[in-house]
Design an enzyme around this catalytic site. Structure first.
Site, PDB file in Angstrom:
ATOM      1  CE  LYS A 158      -3.426   2.687   2.410  1.00  0.00           C
ATOM      2  NZ  LYS A 158      -3.774   3.214   3.739  1.00  0.00           N
ATOM      3  N   GLY A 162      -7.928   9.582   9.525  1.00  0.00           N
ATOM      4  CA  GLY A 162      -8.161   9.622  10.956  1.00  0.00           C
ATOM      5  C   GLY A 162      -9.140  10.669  11.424  1.00  0.00           C
ATOM      6  CB  ALA A 185      -8.211   8.120   4.569  1.00  0.00           C
ATOM      7  N   GLY A 186     -10.817   8.423   6.521  1.00  0.00           N
ATOM      8  CA  GLY A 186     -11.856   9.380   6.882  1.00  0.00           C
ATOM      9  C   GLY A 186     -13.187   8.782   7.287  1.00  0.00           C
ATOM     10  CG  ASN A 222      -6.106   1.654  11.582  1.00  0.00           C
ATOM     11  OD1 ASN A 222      -4.915   1.841  11.444  1.00  0.00           O
ATOM     12  ND2 ASN A 222      -6.543   1.085  12.699  1.00  0.00           N
ATOM     13  CB  THR A 223      -8.870   6.011  12.974  1.00  0.00           C
ATOM     14  OG1 THR A 223      -7.536   6.144  12.495  1.00  0.00           O
ATOM     15  CG2 THR A 223      -9.039   6.840  14.227  1.00  0.00           C
TER      16      THR A 223
END
Length: 264
Positions: free
Chosen positions: A98, A159, A185-186, A207-208
């Protein structure tokens, strides 16, 4: 069966997971299990320098179950990213990467020029490149042309939990590239993952939103279900959007008490 295909490999799950920010490895492993994911990304540079939360992480991931996706997080230039990708291949034995090139530590926006330069070189070296990018349709098309296995436009800053702030641009990407599009992301909640899948994204990476949830394992399961629901909705095809209301029952033949021909 509807499957996600990347570089000739097929996956039944369309949810990719990151491994950072978990309180410990046991919670991480339980979240991976609950999510149903088959592709797991790890920051190789942070492993390399022994960053907190990354020491020993490769030993905690069952590589017989998951496709490892090393990432170049923390790399600020194309040169750094290429070096870390090569290190990742030597360390893990996988040629998947990635690609992240992020020069700005405050806003964490990917560098489109550096990303393209690194992607072109890594593709030439036989890597399976999954590049993390701005939601730029022109860049997405060029990355596909040099051989990237996917394109990974951000939904909003990494994040941030702001959801899909780049919807219009992502929709153009979905119309103009044939490579799998992974919204990365986001995303903050499962409904936003479902929205991405309903738009036609092939996958999402989270993830986050899971790692920082009050109950990460439960949130992982929620994202699993949301991704499945969004994909099924996309395949089913949504109803048309209408300017005015439309009754759900037919109006012909309805008996009206005010009708003078109907005895009361």
């Amino acid at each position: 069966m509807d499957q996600l295909t990347i570089a000739g490999q097929q996956f039944t799950s369309r949810l990719m997971l990151g491994t950072g920010k978990y309180q410990d490895f046991e919670v991480m492993k339980d979240a991976l299990e609950a999510s149903g994911t088959q592709i797991v990304t790890v920051s190789i540079r942070r492993v390399e320098i022994g960053a907190a939360g990354h020491v020993g992480i490769l030993d905690e991931i069952d590589l017989s179950r998951y496709q490892l996706l090393p990432n170049t997080a923390g790399c600020r230039t194309a040169e750094e990213a290429v070096r870390v990708a090569r290190l990742a291949r030597a360390l893990t034995g996988t040629n998947w990467v990635k690609l992240e090139v992020i020069p700005d530590a405050q806003f964490l926006m990917p560098d489109p020029i550096g990303t393209f330069e690194a992607a072109k070189l890594l593709c030439e070296e036989g890597f399976v490149v999954l590049p993390y990018t701005p939601a730029d349709p022109v860049l997405a098309k060029k990355l596909q042309e040099v051989g990237c296995a996917t394109v990974m436009p951000l939904g909003s800053p990494i994040g941030s939990g702001q959801g899909i702030q780049n919807r219009a641009s992502i929709e153009v990407i979905l119309k103009t590239v044939t490579a799998p599009v992974v919204v990365d992301a986001g995303l903050g909640v499962p409904s936003e993952a479902a929205q991405a899948m309903e738009m036609g994204a092939s996958s999402v990476l989270v993830n986050t939103a899971i790692a920082e949830a009050r109950d990460p394992v439960r949130m992982a399961a929620a994202f699993r279900d949301a991704v499945k629901a969004g994909r099924e909705a996309h395949l089913a095809g949504r109803m048309p959007v209408r300017e005015h209301a439309s009754p759900s029952s037919p109006v012909q033949g309805v008996v009206r008490l005010a009708d003078p021909e109907v005895p009361v």
